[in-house]
Enzyme design. Structure first.
Site, mmCIF file in Angstrom:
data_model
loop_
_atom_site.group_PDB
_atom_site.id
_atom_site.type_symbol
_atom_site.label_atom_id
_atom_site.label_comp_id
_atom_site.label_asym_id
_atom_site.label_seq_id
_atom_site.Cartn_x
_atom_site.Cartn_y
_atom_site.Cartn_z
ATOM 1 N N ASP A 24 1.271 44.674 -119.857
ATOM 2 C CA ASP A 24 0.194 43.750 -119.504
ATOM 3 C C ASP A 24 0.138 42.617 -120.518
ATOM 4 O OD1 ASP A 24 -0.357 45.461 -117.469
ATOM 5 O OD2 ASP A 24 -2.415 45.924 -118.072
ATOM 6 N N HIS A 68 1.284 46.976 -123.733
ATOM 7 C CA HIS A 68 0.751 45.614 -123.834
ATOM 8 C C HIS A 68 1.665 44.723 -124.678
ATOM 9 C CE1 HIS A 68 -2.867 47.678 -122.401
ATOM 10 N NE2 HIS A 68 -3.313 46.481 -122.045
ATOM 11 N N HIS A 83 -9.103 37.937 -116.431
ATOM 12 C CA HIS A 83 -9.281 39.322 -116.864
ATOM 13 C C HIS A 83 -10.746 39.777 -116.845
ATOM 14 C CE1 HIS A 83 -8.450 43.020 -119.247
ATOM 15 N NE2 HIS A 83 -7.202 42.852 -118.825
ATOM 16 N N HIS A 140 -2.313 39.926 -112.762
ATOM 17 C CA HIS A 140 -3.312 40.667 -113.539
ATOM 18 C C HIS A 140 -4.639 39.904 -113.582
ATOM 19 C CE1 HIS A 140 -4.622 43.827 -116.125
ATOM 20 N NE2 HIS A 140 -4.435 43.229 -117.290
#
Length: 329
Positions: free
Chosen positions: A141, A290, A196, A192
Site C-alpha cells: 500500500d 507498506h 485515504h 486505494h
C-alpha cells in the site's frame, strides 16, 4: 343648271368619304383578328403546375420540366426502419455514443469503462485468492511517502517476483516517477482511494468521488488501477463493498498484515515482519505491506524484511503471483 351640278359634286364627295371609312373599318377589323391569333410580344403570364419545377427558371415559351429522379445509392440508403420521401436525400440514423467514450473537456480526464471481473467476486472483500495453488500475492500500500520503494523494487527484481501496488491518488500525483517505475517493472497496480478516508462514513456519492478521483490520478501517472480496490484502514461493510463493485472494482483485503508500518517505535522488527508472514502462509495468501516509512522513527521495516520473506516463502515450496490471478489470468 348650276345648282344641280353642285349637288351632284357634293354627293360624290360624301360617297368617297363613306367608302374610305368602310375601307378603314375593314382594315382595322382585319388587324384585330390577326393580333388575337398570336401571343403578344410581352412575357407570358406564369404557369401554375402541380409538378415541381427545376431549380433554374423556365425560359419564356418553353415547357416546364420534371426534376430528375434520384439515383439509388446504396451507401446512403436509410438503415433499419428509416424511410425518406421521394427526391430527398436519405438521412443516416443518429449514432449513439456510449457515455464513457464522450471526449473530455479540456483539462479533464475521463476514465475508461470499468474493467470486468468475475461476478462471483461481487459482494466480497477477499482475504485469499480462491482455489489457488501454493502461491502468494505480495501487496504494497502507498499512501504516505515513497521511502521504501527503491528497496522494494530492487528486491522484487533481484528475486524475479511480481507484486501488486495499491496507490492512493494523492500518492500517484506526488510520485509520478514512482508510478512509472512500478509499471516499467511489470507489477500490478490497484486503487486505494484518492485521500485515504474511512469509507463507512462516506455517502455513495463521496465514495464515487474517491474511487474515480484516484483512478484519474493514477491513470494520469501512467498506470491502470482497475479492477482492484483496497479499502483504507480495511474499513468496509456491505454497502461500501457494493458501491465499489458498481464502480467496476473488486475489493481485496489481505490474509496477513505484517505490521511493518508500526515501525521500531511501535515495537516491530524486521524479524517479526518475516515471522508473521510465514506463520500465516497458506495457498492463496495475500500479504499486506507498506511502501512508506514510519512517520515517527523513519523505519521501512517491510522493505527491509522483503528479501528474507521471499527466500523463506520460496523455500517452503510456494511461488508468487499478482492479483490478476483473481481474474483467472
Amino acid at each position: 343648271m348650276a345648282s344641280a351640278t353642285s349637288d351632284t359634286g357634293r354627293r360624290r364627295v360624301v360617297g368617297i368619304v363613306v367608302a374610305l371609312a368602310v375601307v378603314a373599318v375593314a382594315i382595322g377589323i382585319g388587324l384585330l383578328t390577326a393580333q388575337r391569333g398570336r401571343p403578344p410580344s410581352s412575357a407570358q403570364p406564369p404557369v401554375t403546375s402541380l409538378v415541381p419545377m427545376t431549380s433554374s427558371p423556365t425560359p419564356s415559351g418553353s415547357r416546364a420540366t420534371l426534376p430528375p429522379l434520384p439515383s439509388p445509392t446504396p451507401s446512403v440508403l436509410p438503415t433499419e426502419t428509416e424511410t425518406t420521401e421521394a427526391g430527398q436525400t436519405p438521412v443516416e440514423p443518429p449514432v449513439t455514443v456510449p457515455p464513457d467514450t464522450v471526449p473530455a473537456q479540456p483539462g479533464t480526464t475521463v476514465p475508461a469503462p470499468p474493467a470486468p471481473f468475475p461476478p462471483s467476486l461481487r459482494g466480497q472483500d477477499l482475504t485469499l485468492i480462491p482455489d489457488a495453488a501454493r502461491v502468494v500475492a505480495l501487496t504494497f500500500d502507498a499512501g504516505a511517502n515513497a521511502a521504501g520503494l527503491p528497496k522494494i523494487l530492487s528486491a522484487l527484481a533481484a528475486k524475479g517476483v511480481p507484486g501488486t501496488f495499491f496507490l492512493t491518488g494523492n500518492w500517484a500525483e506526488t510520485n509520478p516517477a514512482g508510478v512509472g517505475q512500478i509499471v516499467a517493472a511489470g507489477h500490478q497496480v490497484g486503487n486505494h482511494s484518492m485521500t485515504h478516508p474511512a469509507f463507512t462514513s462516506l455517502s455513495d456519492a463521496l465514495i464515487a468521488q474517491q474511487v474515480r478521483g484516484a483512478e484519474q490520478a493514477i491513470s494520469a501517472a501512467g498506470a491502470d488501477p482497475r479492477p482492484f480496490f483496497r479499502f483504507p484502514y480495511g474499513e468496509r461493510d456491505t454497502r461500501t463493498i457494493a458501491a465499489v463493485n458498481d464502480l467496476g472494482y473488486v475489493a481485496v483485503r489481505w490474509t496477513v498484515d505484517t505490521l511493518g508500518w508500526k515501525g521500531t517505535s511501535g515495537g516491530i522488527s524486521t524479524q517479526m515482519v518475516t515471522d508473521r508472514t510465514l506463520t500465516a502462509l497458506t495457498p492463496g495468501e495475500i500479504v499486506l505491506m507498506h511502501i512508506g516509512s514510519n512517520p515517527d522513527d523513519g523505519s521501512t521495516l517491510d522493505a527491509d524484511a522483503l528479501p528474507q520473506i521471499i527466500d523463506r516463502i520460496t523455500a517452503a515450496g510456494y511461488g508468487f503471483v499478482t492479483l490478476d490471478r483473481l481474474l483467472g489470468r
